[in-house]
Design a protein around this motif. Sequence first.
Motif, mmCIF file in Angstrom:
data_model
loop_
_atom_site.group_PDB
_atom_site.id
_atom_site.type_symbol
_atom_site.label_atom_id
_atom_site.label_comp_id
_atom_site.label_asym_id
_atom_site.label_seq_id
_atom_site.Cartn_x
_atom_site.Cartn_y
_atom_site.Cartn_z
ATOM 1 N N ARG A 162 0.824 -1.200 0.000
ATOM 2 C CA ARG A 162 0.000 0.000 0.000
ATOM 3 C C ARG A 162 0.861 1.255 0.000
ATOM 4 N NH1 ARG A 162 -2.190 -0.745 4.512
ATOM 5 N NH2 ARG A 162 -3.672 -2.329 3.785
ATOM 6 N N ARG A 163 1.920 1.249 0.774
ATOM 7 C CA ARG A 163 2.816 2.416 0.796
ATOM 8 C C ARG A 163 3.499 2.603 -0.546
ATOM 9 N NH1 ARG A 163 6.137 2.467 6.571
ATOM 10 N NH2 ARG A 163 4.367 3.064 7.915
ATOM 11 N N THR A 164 3.885 1.504 -1.177
ATOM 12 C CA THR A 164 4.521 1.613 -2.492
ATOM 13 C C THR A 164 3.571 2.202 -3.517
ATOM 14 O OG1 THR A 164 5.903 -0.314 -1.974
ATOM 15 C CG2 THR A 164 5.727 0.325 -4.285
ATOM 16 N N ASP A 165 2.314 1.773 -3.482
ATOM 17 C CA ASP A 165 1.319 2.313 -4.412
ATOM 18 C C ASP A 165 1.068 3.790 -4.152
ATOM 19 O OD1 ASP A 165 1.144 -0.190 -5.491
ATOM 20 O OD2 ASP A 165 -0.665 -0.756 -4.368
ATOM 21 N N ASP A 166 0.989 4.184 -2.878
ATOM 22 C CA ASP A 166 0.771 5.593 -2.558
ATOM 23 C C ASP A 166 1.943 6.451 -3.017
ATOM 24 O OD1 ASP A 166 -1.610 4.836 -1.433
ATOM 25 O OD2 ASP A 166 -0.857 4.823 0.633
ATOM 26 N N THR A 167 3.165 5.926 -2.840
ATOM 27 C CA THR A 167 4.344 6.675 -3.282
ATOM 28 C C THR A 167 4.360 6.828 -4.793
ATOM 29 O OG1 THR A 167 5.593 5.811 -1.391
ATOM 30 C CG2 THR A 167 6.852 6.754 -3.207
ATOM 31 N N GLN B 284 1.724 6.821 -6.798
ATOM 32 C CA GLN B 284 0.674 7.753 -7.187
ATOM 33 C C GLN B 284 1.059 9.195 -6.888
ATOM 34 O OE1 GLN B 284 -2.911 6.471 -5.272
ATOM 35 N NE2 GLN B 284 -3.064 4.563 -6.460
ATOM 36 N N ALA B 285 1.753 9.407 -5.766
ATOM 37 C CA ALA B 285 2.178 10.769 -5.422
ATOM 38 C C ALA B 285 3.264 11.275 -6.369
ATOM 39 C CB ALA B 285 2.676 10.815 -3.984
ATOM 40 N N ALA B 286 4.125 10.374 -6.815
ATOM 41 C CA ALA B 286 5.194 10.786 -7.722
ATOM 42 C C ALA B 286 4.722 10.877 -9.159
ATOM 43 C CB ALA B 286 6.370 9.809 -7.639
ATOM 44 N N GLY B 287 3.572 10.312 -9.484
ATOM 45 C CA GLY B 287 3.076 10.313 -10.851
ATOM 46 C C GLY B 287 2.806 11.690 -11.405
ATOM 47 N N PRO B 288 2.019 12.534 -10.727
ATOM 48 C CA PRO B 288 1.755 13.880 -11.269
ATOM 49 C C PRO B 288 3.003 14.725 -11.408
ATOM 50 C CG PRO B 288 0.154 13.287 -9.594
ATOM 51 C CD PRO B 288 1.205 12.246 -9.560
ATOM 52 N N ALA B 289 3.976 14.539 -10.516
ATOM 53 C CA ALA B 289 5.191 15.350 -10.592
ATOM 54 C C ALA B 289 6.045 14.965 -11.794
ATOM 55 C CB ALA B 289 6.007 15.194 -9.308
ATOM 56 N N ASP B 290 5.976 13.658 -12.160
ATOM 57 C CA ASP B 290 6.784 13.213 -13.296
ATOM 58 C C ASP B 290 6.093 13.394 -14.629
ATOM 59 O OD1 ASP B 290 8.677 12.467 -11.488
ATOM 60 O OD2 ASP B 290 8.032 10.364 -11.373
ATOM 61 N N SER B 291 4.805 13.749 -14.636
ATOM 62 C CA SER B 291 4.077 13.909 -15.879
ATOM 63 C C SER B 291 4.457 15.186 -16.581
ATOM 64 C CB SER B 291 2.560 13.916 -15.597
ATOM 65 O OG SER B 291 2.229 15.025 -14.773
#
Length: 213
Positions: free
Chosen positions: A193-198, A200-207
């Motif tokens: 769960r923590r890996t998925d949250d991390t 998802q949080a890093a996804g918008p920044a890398d887009s």
Amino acid sequence: MKASGSARPKRGKAARGGLRYEHRPGRPAGDANTGKRDRGWLLGCVTIPVAFLALLAPVLYLDTVWGRDIWAGLAPAWPGGAYAFAGCVGALVPPVFLAFVAPLTRMDWKKSRLTALARVLAALPGLAGGWLLAGIIAATLRPRHRRDWNGSCHARGGPCWVHDAYPFLWAVGTAATLAVVALLIGLFARRVRRTDDTAQAAGPADSPAGTAS
């Protein structure tokens, strides 16, 4: 007209040559695969019993040499008594199993034999721990038939004696094993769960949109 008629036999010869290339004379198709399959079956028939005996021999040795001493001497002197000792043994089963299996799941002989050999060596402590725990548990197994529950079985430290002295031993050990399994599953789910949250949080920044903003 003559040229077109002379071209047809040439096509027939090419087709016959292709057939001769696929089915070689004196060597029926599929013999190589059959030989490899037979050798694989033979290797499996030889390797599996040898590996089984190699894994079973230390367990029988521990059961014969130290089994009675463990349950007649070590277990009663354990802090909390024999039931606490059984709980510790049951709690160690899942992590010892993971210590043996985890290195082997990442082994890849095709990629690197040296790394694969290191994985095998890393699994040896888990295998040794599994032997020890299996020997301790096997010392509490009574013979299958009641007619074999003789004086040796009821002697101090024997399987029958262990069951008579500590009737809830298996319940305590099994409960400890299940509790540790549930704990490990919970920790694994929390990590995922923590890996998925991390991610998802890093996804918008890398887009690209996040980069442009």
